[in-house]
Design an enzyme around this catalytic site. Structure first.
Site: not given
Length: 256
Positions: A162, A197
């Site tokens: 990532y 989120t």
């Protein structure tokens, strides 16, 4: 924001409740015509329905960011539907347990995780830029925003794939800024910190969030709308002289 009314935007990775979904909604509130695109068509449709219910203009489109022909078709669909493309926001990522959850350090990361992460978060973004940039250059105007991560600036002992993919976006974005700049097309990065989120809330507990908050130079953690406002600025005429830059949207967790 100035200059967004009637313009056309693609949000590549528009899922309800997440950064992409919030950004699609904000852009529509600013008067843009929005194509909400996501691998999961139901996610994209939920975002588009929210926009149209509020009086905005939006359509949903399923696409696979790892497939160049799919991204090219998305851009072609947008131009045919709305007669132009003025903003492209790349925010798609695979944060699933199957991918991010197996993304360890450099000595242990499975190669399938490495390959898939690069495909989604770096090569996929390149596909979008490759096919959007010529359209914007011919128009003489446009703005591209790519989503990095503040973790790149911090360094971590996990999530090597990532971080490598997100780091690669620096070079990709500055290349696009250089190629498009003289033609009126700007390319920039935004780097979110910890953003609350639904997935982040589900994956963390209150103690962890309090620990993160203690390291942030702000009274709260971030929400998707914080990123949405930054993208709107970078798409707008108010950001017309900003090109090739990286914006940390992390409450001051990092200084660069």
């Amino acid at each position: 924001m100035r200059g967004l009314q009637g313009k056309v935007a693609i949000v590549a990775g528009a899922a309800a409740g997440n950064i992409g979904g919030a950004t699609a909604v904000r852009l529509a509130e600013e008067g843009m015509k929005v194509v909400a695109a996501d691998f999961n068509e139901a996610n994209a449709k939920a975002v588009a329905d929210t926009i149209t219910a509020a009086g905005g203009t939006a359509v949903a489109k399923a696409f696979d960011i790892t497939d160049e022909s799919s991204y090219k078709e998305l851009i072609g669909f947008t131009v045919e539907r709305f007669d132009g493309l003025h903003g492209l926001y790349n925010v798609a990522a695979d944060l699933s347990a199957r991918t991010l959850g197996r993304d360890g350090d450099i000595t242990s990361v499975p190669l399938d995780v490495w390959d898939h992460t690069i495909d989604v978060t770096l090569t996929g973004y390149m596909y979008g830029i490759r096919h959007a940039l010529p359209i914007m250059m011919e128009q003489g105007t446009g703005s591209i925003v790519n989503t990095m991560s503040s973790s790149v600036w911090m360094g971590e002992d996990v999530h090597v794939a990532y971080q490598a993919a997100k780091s690669g976006l620096v070079g990709l974005t500055r290349h696009a800024a250089t190629v498009g700049g003289k033609h009126g097309v700007r390319s920039n990065l935004i780097s979110p910190g910890v953003i609350l989120t639904p997935a982040a809330l589900a994956a963390t507990d209150e103690q962890f969030r309090e620990e993160i908050l203690a390291s942030v130079r702000a009274p709260r953690l971030g929400v998707p709308e914080d990123l949405a406002g930054t993208v709107a600025f970078l798409f707008s005429d108010d950001g017309a002289y900003v090109n090739g830059q990286s914006f940390l949207v992390d409450g001051g967790a990092n200084f660069t």
